[in-house]
Every structure is written in C-alpha cells, then in structure tokens.
Write a protein that holds these residues in place. Structure first.
Motif, short mmCIF file in Angstrom:
data_model
loop_
_atom_site.label_atom_id
_atom_site.label_comp_id
_atom_site.label_asym_id
_atom_site.label_seq_id
_atom_site.Cartn_x
_atom_site.Cartn_y
_atom_site.Cartn_z
N ALA A 228 0.60 11.76 -7.53
CA ALA A 228 1.92 11.36 -7.04
C ALA A 228 1.67 10.32 -5.96
O ALA A 228 1.04 10.61 -4.94
CB ALA A 228 2.68 12.55 -6.48
N THR A 229 2.12 9.10 -6.19
CA THR A 229 1.97 8.02 -5.23
C THR A 229 3.31 7.83 -4.53
O THR A 229 4.32 7.60 -5.17
CB THR A 229 1.54 6.72 -5.93
OG1 THR A 229 0.33 6.97 -6.67
CG2 THR A 229 1.29 5.60 -4.92
N ILE A 230 3.27 7.94 -3.20
CA ILE A 230 4.50 7.87 -2.40
C ILE A 230 4.57 6.50 -1.73
O ILE A 230 3.62 6.05 -1.10
CB ILE A 230 4.51 8.97 -1.32
CG1 ILE A 230 4.35 10.35 -1.99
CG2 ILE A 230 5.78 8.90 -0.48
CD1 ILE A 230 4.05 11.47 -1.03
N TRP A 231 5.72 5.86 -1.89
CA TRP A 231 5.97 4.53 -1.32
C TRP A 231 7.05 4.63 -0.27
O TRP A 231 8.03 5.33 -0.45
CB TRP A 231 6.42 3.57 -2.42
CG TRP A 231 5.45 3.45 -3.53
CD1 TRP A 231 5.43 4.16 -4.70
CD2 TRP A 231 4.32 2.58 -3.58
NE1 TRP A 231 4.35 3.78 -5.46
CE2 TRP A 231 3.66 2.81 -4.81
CE3 TRP A 231 3.80 1.63 -2.71
CZ2 TRP A 231 2.50 2.12 -5.18
CZ3 TRP A 231 2.66 0.93 -3.08
CH2 TRP A 231 2.02 1.19 -4.30
N ASN A 232 6.86 3.89 0.82
CA ASN A 232 7.87 3.80 1.88
C ASN A 232 8.54 2.45 1.78
O ASN A 232 7.91 1.41 1.98
CB ASN A 232 7.23 3.98 3.26
CG ASN A 232 8.23 3.93 4.38
OD1 ASN A 232 9.40 3.61 4.19
ND2 ASN A 232 7.78 4.25 5.58
N LEU B 209 0.83 -1.19 0.00
CA LEU B 209 0.00 0.00 0.00
C LEU B 209 0.87 1.24 0.00
O LEU B 209 1.91 1.28 0.67
CB LEU B 209 -0.90 0.02 1.23
CG LEU B 209 -1.96 -1.08 1.31
CD1 LEU B 209 -2.68 -1.01 2.65
CD2 LEU B 209 -2.95 -0.95 0.17
N PRO B 210 0.44 2.29 -0.72
CA PRO B 210 1.24 3.52 -0.71
C PRO B 210 1.20 4.18 0.66
O PRO B 210 0.23 4.05 1.41
CB PRO B 210 0.57 4.39 -1.76
CG PRO B 210 -0.75 3.79 -2.04
CD PRO B 210 -0.70 2.37 -1.59
N ALA B 211 2.27 4.90 0.99
CA ALA B 211 2.32 5.64 2.24
C ALA B 211 1.41 6.86 2.18
O ALA B 211 0.83 7.27 3.18
CB ALA B 211 3.76 6.06 2.52
N HIS B 212 1.27 7.42 0.97
CA HIS B 212 0.48 8.65 0.81
C HIS B 212 0.26 8.88 -0.68
O HIS B 212 1.03 8.41 -1.52
CB HIS B 212 1.23 9.83 1.42
CG HIS B 212 0.46 11.09 1.51
ND1 HIS B 212 -0.61 11.26 2.36
CD2 HIS B 212 0.59 12.26 0.85
CE1 HIS B 212 -1.10 12.48 2.23
NE2 HIS B 212 -0.38 13.10 1.30
N LYS B 213 -0.79 9.63 -1.01
CA LYS B 213 -1.04 10.05 -2.40
C LYS B 213 -1.35 11.53 -2.41
O LYS B 213 -2.02 12.04 -1.52
CB LYS B 213 -2.22 9.29 -3.01
CG LYS B 213 -1.92 7.86 -3.38
CD LYS B 213 -3.06 7.26 -4.19
CE LYS B 213 -2.70 5.84 -4.60
NZ LYS B 213 -3.67 5.31 -5.56
N VAL B 214 -0.84 12.19 -3.44
CA VAL B 214 -1.13 13.60 -3.69
C VAL B 214 -1.82 13.66 -5.04
O VAL B 214 -1.28 13.14 -6.02
CB VAL B 214 0.16 14.45 -3.71
CG1 VAL B 214 -0.15 15.89 -4.04
CG2 VAL B 214 0.91 14.34 -2.39
N LYS B 215 -3.00 14.28 -5.10
CA LYS B 215 -3.75 14.35 -6.35
C LYS B 215 -4.05 15.80 -6.69
O LYS B 215 -4.43 16.58 -5.83
CB LYS B 215 -5.07 13.59 -6.20
CG LYS B 215 -5.17 12.37 -7.07
CD LYS B 215 -6.51 11.71 -6.88
CE LYS B 215 -7.36 11.73 -8.11
NZ LYS B 215 -6.91 11.04 -9.26
#
Length: 77
Positions: free
Chosen positions: A16-20, A4-10
């Motif tokens: 922008a999908t952020i992965w940890n 699962l992504p850590a966070h998404k910015v739309k």
C-alpha cells in the motif's frame, strides 16, 4: 501527487503506497511479481490468496493516515 510517497506498508507481495496531496491522502494497492525475464513488476490485480494481505495493508494504511492527519493538525494548530 507528490513525487515521493509519504509512506509504504508492505505485507508479503502486497504494498500500500500512501501519497500526500497537500493534506489529502490517497492509497495505491499493488502486488509484486516477477515477469518471464525475472524482473520485478507490479499490478493492481489480486488473486484470491492476495486478498487478506491486501485488506490488512489497506487497514494499516488507514491507521497510518489517521495518525498522520492528527499529527498534521496538531502541528498546524
């Protein structure tokens, strides 16, 4: 990468999908569109009109990661 992504910015059609990855963050930028059948798809390609939102998403992702890394560091101190 985690599942699962850590966070998404739309922003509009840009995400922008952020992965940890164990404390190392990475970002995927994509643009959403509907295909000929009306189904939503995504692509890493951007038209000229997408570039401002892509850059804003990248900037917001960088800010989120910087804050998260500070938060992570204080939690492990």
């Amino acid at each position: 990468m985690s599942k699962l992504p850590a966070h998404k910015v739309k922003l509009g059609l840009i995400t922008a999908t952020i992965w940890n990855n164990d404390g190392f963050y990475s970002v995927d930028l994509s643009r959403s569109y509907k295909n000929g059948q009306g189904d939503w798809q995504s692509t890493p390609s951007f038209a000229q009109g997408d570039l401002l939102n892509a850059s804003k998403c990248a900037e917001r992702a960088e800010i989120w990661i910087a804050r998260q890394m500070t938060k992570d560091a204080t939690q492990h101190a």
